[in-house]
Design a protein around this motif. Structure first.
Motif, short mmCIF file in Angstrom:
data_model
loop_
_atom_site.label_atom_id
_atom_site.label_comp_id
_atom_site.label_asym_id
_atom_site.label_seq_id
_atom_site.Cartn_x
_atom_site.Cartn_y
_atom_site.Cartn_z
N ALA A 1 0.91 -1.24 0.12
CA ALA A 1 -0.08 0.14 0.06
C ALA A 1 0.74 1.49 -0.01
O ALA A 1 0.62 2.17 -0.60
CB ALA A 1 -0.96 -0.06 1.33
N GLY A 2 2.10 1.28 0.43
CA GLY A 2 2.81 2.49 0.72
C GLY A 2 3.86 2.48 -0.45
O GLY A 2 4.53 3.49 -0.57
N SER A 3 3.75 1.26 -1.42
CA SER A 3 4.83 1.36 -2.50
C SER A 3 4.07 1.74 -3.86
O SER A 3 3.23 1.41 -4.18
CB SER A 3 5.28 -0.14 -2.78
N GLU A 4 4.63 2.71 -4.29
CA GLU A 4 3.90 3.14 -5.66
C GLU A 4 4.01 2.20 -6.79
O GLU A 4 3.27 2.37 -7.89
CB GLU A 4 4.44 4.65 -6.06
N LEU A 5 5.36 1.64 -7.04
CA LEU A 5 5.56 0.64 -7.92
C LEU A 5 5.03 -0.75 -7.59
O LEU A 5 4.97 -1.57 -8.44
CB LEU A 5 7.06 0.61 -8.18
N GLY A 6 4.46 -1.09 -6.46
CA GLY A 6 4.12 -2.35 -6.08
C GLY A 6 2.71 -2.77 -6.94
O GLY A 6 1.85 -1.94 -7.11
N PRO A 7 2.38 -4.03 -7.00
CA PRO A 7 1.21 -4.68 -7.54
C PRO A 7 -0.08 -4.32 -6.60
O PRO A 7 0.29 -3.90 -5.37
CB PRO A 7 1.47 -6.15 -7.70
N PRO A 8 -1.21 -4.46 -7.29
CA PRO A 8 -2.24 -4.46 -6.31
C PRO A 8 -2.41 -5.12 -5.06
O PRO A 8 -1.81 -6.35 -5.02
CB PRO A 8 -3.47 -4.71 -7.42
N VAL A 9 -2.78 -4.56 -3.97
CA VAL A 9 -2.68 -5.58 -2.61
C VAL A 9 -3.63 -6.71 -2.88
O VAL A 9 -3.28 -7.86 -2.38
CB VAL A 9 -3.28 -4.44 -1.60
N LEU A 10 -4.98 -6.57 -3.05
CA LEU A 10 -5.82 -7.62 -3.16
C LEU A 10 -5.40 -8.96 -3.97
O LEU A 10 -5.48 -10.07 -3.53
CB LEU A 10 -7.12 -7.23 -3.52
#
Length: 348
Positions: free
Chosen positions: A118-127
């Motif tokens: 949630a705090g990473s702009e480049l991360g994949p969707p959480v769900l």
């Protein structure tokens, strides 16, 4: 009129005959129960059913059939915990503490990794990256409520977490993500086992403020352990966070050594051995989910399918049944030895 009674040969205090077909149907319904339960209670159950039969009743009523079928289903669900109140009290008392110790680690890792995403702009969707997040949040809330109160709310939340986890597995399989379902199956088995334990509230209910403080302190320690594991390993491994750290699978042989050693110690005592079947089923499910027994081990290609998931669940169930059989035989042997010692010590 006064001579009619003696002439007929039937007295007021004489038991009315029971229709043989009613006895046969009652026996068929009682056979729906597990064998270990029938061995302890079959004669008592048949006696109560026949005593409560109405005059000239020839078939079990619909309410009787429904109640017996529901009771049989309940006994089959509780069969891994034992067939008597003493065995189930011992099993739930042990598993009430051990299962949260196992489940708190994946719960903390899920929340930690979801927070990082949630705090990473480049991360994949959480769900999509943490499909079991909702399940672990509900379970964590239930575990806190169970320790701090209200206990009824905690039991309902933990049962809901097991249901949500089962639905999540079905959705993952239906959407073609059998790989994730395969890894998560062991944790869902643990959630279902924990729900089974806490729903036996009469056996595992905390009594007295002293015991509640002790278990509350233990729960706090387990939560701290889970937080530590989450901080160290929670975001390791990228999107494949549910896999073993470093991407290495655990061999079945390496996982079996500590499991067999721990179960061997548990089987030495009658009270601790009652929790061994459920604990073994959970550990087998988790260990197989981290092994390459049912898949090729090629992590770049999703080779898992529904058959792999079902095979993992079947192995966990088979391990639970086999362990329950062994525990029952050990209990019978202990009872036979106790009876033999009693006969030897009896005065002649």
């Amino acid at each position: 009129m006064s001579a009619a009674g003696p002439a007929s040969g039937v007295h007021a205090d004489e038991a009315l005959p029971v229709a043989p077909v009613l006895v046969r149907d009652y026996r068929r319904l009682v056979r729906l129960f597990p064998y270990s339960y029938r061995r302890e209670h079959e004669a008592e159950m048949l006696g109560h059913l026949l005593d409560g039969a109405r005059p000239e009743q020839s078939r079990p009523s619909g309410a009787e059939r429904r109640d017996l079928v529901l009771a049989a289903v309940r006994e089959w669900l509780l069969a891994p915990l034992g067939s008597t109140a003493r065995e189930r009290r011992a099993a739930t008392g042990l598993l009430f503490v051990l299962l949260p110790a196992v489940l708190v680690v994946p719960a903390a890792r899920s929340v930690a990794y979801a927070s990082w995403l949630a705090g990473s702009e480049l991360g994949p969707p959480v769900l999509s990256s943490v499909p079991m997040l909702g399940t672990w949040v509900v379970w964590g809330a239930g575990a806190v409520a169970l320790l701090a109160g209200p206990a009824r709310t905690g039991r309902l939340l933990i049962a809901a977490a097991a249901a949500v986890g089962t639905v999540t597995l079905a959705v993952l399989v239906a959407t073609g993500d059998e790989r994730t379902a395969y890894f998560e199956s062991g944790w869902v088995i643990g959630l279902a086992a924990h729900a089974l334990v806490v729903l036996e509230h009469d056996r595992c209910r905390l009594s007295g403020p002293g015991r509640r403080r002790v278990v509350g302190a233990l729960g706090t320690a387990l939560a701290a352990l889970g937080a530590y594991v989450a901080a160290v390993h929670g975001v390791r491994g990228g999107a494949s966070w549910w896999a073993p750290a470093g991407g290495h699978l655990v061999s079945v042989g390496a996982a079996a050594v500590p499991i067999v050693a721990a179960l061997g110690v548990m089987l030495l005592w009658a009270r601790t051995r009652q929790g061994a079947p459920v604990l073994l089923g959970v550990v087998v499910g988790i260990a197989l989910g981290r092994s390459d027994l049912f898949w090729s081990g090629n992590r770049t290609v999703g080779t898992e399918d529904l058959g792999n998931v079902l095979a993992l669940l079947a192995c966990a169930l088979a391990a639970t049944i086999a362990a329950r059989w062994c525990v029952n035989r050990l209990d019978e042997l202990a009872e036979a030895r106790a009876a033999h010692r009693e006969r030897l010590g009896a005065p002649t």
